[in-house]
Design an enzyme around this catalytic site. Structure first.
Site, PDB file in Angstrom:
ATOM      1  N   ASP A   1      -7.821  -7.487   0.494  1.00 44.04           N
ATOM      2  CA  ASP A   1      -6.961  -7.629   1.479  1.00 44.04           C
ATOM      3  C   ASP A   1      -7.605  -7.373   2.747  1.00 44.04           C
ATOM      4  O   ASP A   1      -8.403  -6.389   2.759  1.00 44.04           O
ATOM      5  CB  ASP A   1      -5.750  -6.768   1.211  1.00 44.04           C
ATOM      6  CG  ASP A   1      -5.926  -5.372   1.666  1.00 44.04           C
ATOM      7  OD1 ASP A   1      -5.538  -4.979   2.833  1.00 44.04           O
ATOM      8  OD2 ASP A   1      -6.360  -4.547   1.052  1.00 44.04           O
TER       9      ASP A   1
ATOM     10  N   CYS B   1     -13.278 -28.087   6.213  1.00 41.79           N
ATOM     11  CA  CYS B   1     -12.086 -27.453   5.795  1.00 41.79           C
ATOM     12  C   CYS B   1     -10.946 -28.404   5.570  1.00 41.79           C
ATOM     13  O   CYS B   1     -10.848 -29.338   6.358  1.00 41.79           O
ATOM     14  CB  CYS B   1     -11.636 -26.577   7.019  1.00 41.79           C
ATOM     15  SG  CYS B   1     -10.170 -25.669   6.612  1.00 41.79           S
TER      16      CYS B   1
ATOM     17  N   GLY C   1     -11.540   4.432  -0.080  1.00 45.17           N
ATOM     18  CA  GLY C   1     -12.390   5.282   0.801  1.00 45.17           C
ATOM     19  C   GLY C   1     -13.507   4.631   1.256  1.00 45.17           C
ATOM     20  O   GLY C   1     -14.647   5.104   1.567  1.00 45.17           O
TER      21      GLY C   1
ATOM     22  N   ASP D   1      -2.481   8.413  -2.034  1.00 43.27           N
ATOM     23  CA  ASP D   1      -3.469   9.102  -2.314  1.00 43.27           C
ATOM     24  C   ASP D   1      -3.939   9.671  -0.692  1.00 43.27           C
ATOM     25  O   ASP D   1      -3.213   9.431   0.214  1.00 43.27           O
ATOM     26  CB  ASP D   1      -4.848   8.172  -2.527  1.00 43.27           C
ATOM     27  CG  ASP D   1      -4.888   6.937  -1.747  1.00 43.27           C
ATOM     28  OD1 ASP D   1      -4.275   6.607  -0.934  1.00 43.27           O
ATOM     29  OD2 ASP D   1      -6.103   6.385  -1.687  1.00 43.27           O
TER      30      ASP D   1
ATOM     31  N   CYS E   1      -7.088 -28.216  10.639  1.00 46.03           N
ATOM     32  CA  CYS E   1      -8.420 -29.178  10.900  1.00 46.03           C
ATOM     33  C   CYS E   1      -8.346 -30.644  10.528  1.00 46.03           C
ATOM     34  O   CYS E   1      -9.301 -31.264  11.046  1.00 46.03           O
ATOM     35  CB  CYS E   1      -9.611 -28.470   9.683  1.00 46.03           C
ATOM     36  SG  CYS E   1     -10.102 -26.842  10.444  1.00 46.03           S
TER      37      CYS E   1
ATOM     38  N   CYS F   1      -7.669 -27.328   5.603  1.00 41.01           N
ATOM     39  CA  CYS F   1      -6.335 -27.040   6.237  1.00 41.01           C
ATOM     40  C   CYS F   1      -5.847 -28.017   6.999  1.00 41.01           C
ATOM     41  O   CYS F   1      -6.368 -28.974   7.700  1.00 41.01           O
ATOM     42  CB  CYS F   1      -6.610 -25.704   6.635  1.00 41.01           C
ATOM     43  SG  CYS F   1      -7.238 -25.652   8.613  1.00 41.01           S
TER      44      CYS F   1
ATOM     45  N   HIS G   1      -5.778 -21.530   9.938  1.00 42.88           N
ATOM     46  CA  HIS G   1      -7.068 -21.968   9.742  1.00 42.88           C
ATOM     47  C   HIS G   1      -7.747 -20.952   8.918  1.00 42.88           C
ATOM     48  O   HIS G   1      -8.448 -21.087   7.888  1.00 42.88           O
ATOM     49  CB  HIS G   1      -8.003 -22.536  10.803  1.00 42.88           C
ATOM     50  CG  HIS G   1      -9.365 -22.566  10.629  1.00 42.88           C
ATOM     51  ND1 HIS G   1      -9.792 -23.589   9.791  1.00 42.88           N
ATOM     52  CD2 HIS G   1     -10.297 -21.700  10.614  1.00 42.88           C
ATOM     53  CE1 HIS G   1     -11.248 -23.277   9.607  1.00 42.88           C
ATOM     54  NE2 HIS G   1     -11.493 -22.202  10.363  1.00 42.88           N
TER      55      HIS G   1
ATOM     56  N   ASP H   1       0.792  -1.028  -0.002  1.00 38.26           N
ATOM     57  CA  ASP H   1      -0.091  -0.016   0.196  1.00 38.26           C
ATOM     58  C   ASP H   1       0.820   1.221  -0.071  1.00 38.26           C
ATOM     59  O   ASP H   1       2.138   1.248   0.041  1.00 38.26           O
ATOM     60  CB  ASP H   1      -0.877   0.062   1.174  1.00 38.26           C
ATOM     61  CG  ASP H   1      -0.403  -0.078   2.730  1.00 38.26           C
ATOM     62  OD1 ASP H   1       0.845   0.307   2.459  1.00 38.26           O
ATOM     63  OD2 ASP H   1      -0.977  -0.299   3.420  1.00 38.26           O
ATOM     64  N   SER H   2       0.436   2.436  -0.194  1.00 35.70           N
ATOM     65  CA  SER H   2       1.109   3.797  -0.441  1.00 35.70           C
ATOM     66  C   SER H   2       1.564   4.265   0.893  1.00 35.70           C
ATOM     67  O   SER H   2       2.283   5.067   0.971  1.00 35.70           O
ATOM     68  CB  SER H   2       0.417   4.560  -1.149  1.00 35.70           C
ATOM     69  OG  SER H   2      -0.798   5.140  -0.511  1.00 35.70           O
ATOM     70  N   GLY H   3       0.840   3.949   1.972  1.00 38.39           N
ATOM     71  CA  GLY H   3       0.984   4.360   3.338  1.00 38.39           C
ATOM     72  C   GLY H   3       0.213   5.574   3.835  1.00 38.39           C
ATOM     73  O   GLY H   3       0.214   5.825   5.008  1.00 38.39           O
ATOM     74  N   GLY H   4      -0.670   6.016   2.817  1.00 38.10           N
ATOM     75  CA  GLY H   4      -1.473   7.105   2.899  1.00 38.10           C
ATOM     76  C   GLY H   4      -2.804   7.027   4.304  1.00 38.10           C
ATOM     77  O   GLY H   4      -2.853   7.898   4.930  1.00 38.10           O
ATOM     78  N   TYR H   5      -3.046   5.707   4.329  1.00 29.50           N
ATOM     79  CA  TYR H   5      -4.055   5.559   5.198  1.00 29.50           C
ATOM     80  C   TYR H   5      -3.755   5.385   6.573  1.00 29.50           C
ATOM     81  O   TYR H   5      -4.116   5.899   7.521  1.00 29.50           O
ATOM     82  CB  TYR H   5      -4.864   4.078   4.668  1.00 29.50           C
ATOM     83  CG  TYR H   5      -5.800   3.618   5.760  1.00 29.50           C
ATOM     84  CD1 TYR H   5      -7.273   4.067   5.807  1.00 29.50           C
ATOM     85  CD2 TYR H   5      -5.652   2.506   6.621  1.00 29.50           C
ATOM     86  CE1 TYR H   5      -8.302   3.738   6.689  1.00 29.50           C
ATOM     87  CE2 TYR H   5      -6.444   2.039   7.577  1.00 29.50           C
ATOM     88  CZ  TYR H   5      -7.669   2.949   7.604  1.00 29.50           C
ATOM     89  OH  TYR H   5      -8.788   2.392   8.393  1.00 29.50           O
TER      90      TYR H   5
ATOM     91  N   GLN I   1     -11.233   7.643  -5.539  1.00 32.08           N
ATOM     92  CA  GLN I   1     -12.017   8.408  -4.551  1.00 32.08           C
ATOM     93  C   GLN I   1     -13.120   8.847  -4.809  1.00 32.08           C
ATOM     94  O   GLN I   1     -13.990   8.852  -5.887  1.00 32.08           O
ATOM     95  CB  GLN I   1     -10.891   9.261  -3.775  1.00 32.08           C
ATOM     96  CG  GLN I   1      -9.597   8.550  -3.130  1.00 32.08           C
ATOM     97  CD  GLN I   1      -9.947   7.806  -2.175  1.00 32.08           C
ATOM     98  OE1 GLN I   1     -11.019   7.652  -1.443  1.00 32.08           O
ATOM     99  NE2 GLN I   1      -8.944   6.927  -1.300  1.00 32.08           N
TER     100      GLN I   1
END
Length: 386
Positions: A280, A318, A230, A156, A323, A320, A349, A102-106, A203
């Site tokens: 994500d 499941c 956003g 952003d 499980c 995995c 899991h 990510d860009s770091g903005g958030y 945005q």
């Protein structure tokens, strides 16, 4: 795990192909030099160069094709220049497949104190030690280059929610100016431009006219993929879906659509119905460490006393490794006792459950039965609470 350098393969820098559609839902593949990403895709979050509580090979074994790294956290600790000096993020953490950063903005807006925004960028104090930093479109793209990111996000401004139309408009317009600066910074580095991809971020808060202006501006600049930014900021699922209904069709159809920070399993199913290809979220890892396991019959709190003698797996369907081997009773004991293994098993899991959900989504779109899958999924997932 040996790093696969971006130059070693015959795969393209970035290529997105759609194999099947049902309504607005799509399934396909993104090909990159470090590997193929099956879409719709869920990206586990590796905030500080680790998906918390899991080794990289465990993350891969769950079915994850790509993970996410956080520019903000990594620039503060251990530092982007240090990671570059040590061979890049892939080599540093032992993950040889694609990484989106990510860009770091958030994070700048949500985690740091005393932020000051200007046209140049954002100055802020680190949440770790109070040191002062500046993050601009150019610096964000530089950091993502130093990390060796495969999918780079434009820098952003995260519009607060709720926002008035005028506040949302001015924030969106600044983000579009920053998107152009991000594009120029990305293109100025030959190695980055030849080996990585750059995504723009739409945005405009919850306002249709602003979302359209943003989509038009991004398409004019040109990106490899387009994120819907956003959202998942407190507006609730109904409002998020309402905004997605009009926002996603505005984006170029032949490029991946990425919904940032989402979400719960039912959020993902609903967003795929609206044309989203990538997701994500920290939810499966964070909630796993806190005792919440995701199952096809809805989430369960494994700390609950009713699981203390339950010898069944977290989810009977499941596949995995957790499980196949351990019971709810054992994991209940580990989580109640604060044992590290409890966090490891719950996280593995949950990430595996999310990857199995994505596989079922992909298969059902391919076979033309996604709408039925979505209906059946929701009926069962919420049955306990109905």
């Amino acid at each position: 795990m040996v790093e696969a350098t971006a130059q070693e393969t015959d795969r393209p820098r970035f290529s997105f192909s759609i194999a099947a559609r049902e309504g607005k839902a799509r399934t396909g593949t993104i090909e990159m030099k470090r590997g193929v990403i099956r879409t719709p895709a869920f990206m586990p979050v590796g905030t500080a160069a680790t998906v918390k509580a899991l080794k990289p090979e465990t993350v891969r074994a769950t079915g994850a094709d790509i993970i996410l790294g956080n520019t903000y956290h990594l620039m503060l600790r251990p530092g982007a220049e240090r990671i570059a000096k040590l061979g890049g993020l892939h080599s540093f953490m032992g993950w040889d497949r694609p990484i989106l950063t990510d860009s770091g903005g958030y994070q700048v807006m949500s985690l740091s104190s005393l932020t000051k925004q200007s046209e140049e960028g954002v100055t802020f104090k680190s949440h770790l030690d109070g040191s002062r930093h500046m993050l601009s479109p150019e610096r964000s793209i530089e950091i993502q280059h130093l990390l060796g990111s495969d999918i780079v996000m434009a820098f952003d401004e995260c519009t607060p929610y709720p926002a008035t139309p005028s506040r949302a408009a001015s924030s969106m317009e600044r983000s579009m100016r920053w998107a152009k600066r991000s594009r120029d910074a990305f293109d100025s580095r030959k190695e980055q431009a030849e080996n990585a991809a750059l995504f723009g971020i739409q945005q405009g808060s919850v306002f249709e006219n602003l979302r359209q202006q943003s989509a038009d501006a991004l398409a004019e600049i040109g990106f490899d993929g387009y994120a819907v930014g956003g959202l998942a900021v407190g507006e609730g699922q109904d409002e998020m879906f309402r905004v997605l209904d009009f926002s996603v069709p505005m984006l170029p159809d032949d490029k991946p659509h990425y919904l940032m920070g989402v979400g719960k399993p039912d959020d993902i199913v609903g967003a795929v119905e609206r044309g989203i290809d990538m997701f994500d979220c920290v939810l499966p890892t964070r909630s796993g460490r806190n005792g919440q396991a995701f199952t096809w019959d809805g989430p369960i709190n494994i700390r609950n006393a009713r699981f203390s003698e339950d010898l069944t797996p977290l989810d009977s369907e499941c596949h995995c490794a957790v499980c196949q081997k351990w019971s709810r009773a054992y994991i209940h004991h580990l989580i109640r006792a604060g044992e590290i293994l409890g966090a490891m098993l719950m996280t593995e899991h949950n990430i595996a459950f999310y990857q199995q959900l994505m596989q079922k989504i992909r298969d059902s779109i391919s076979e033309g039965r996604f709408s039925q899958f979505a209906q059946d999924f929701r009926a069962r997932y919420f049955a306990r609470n109905s």
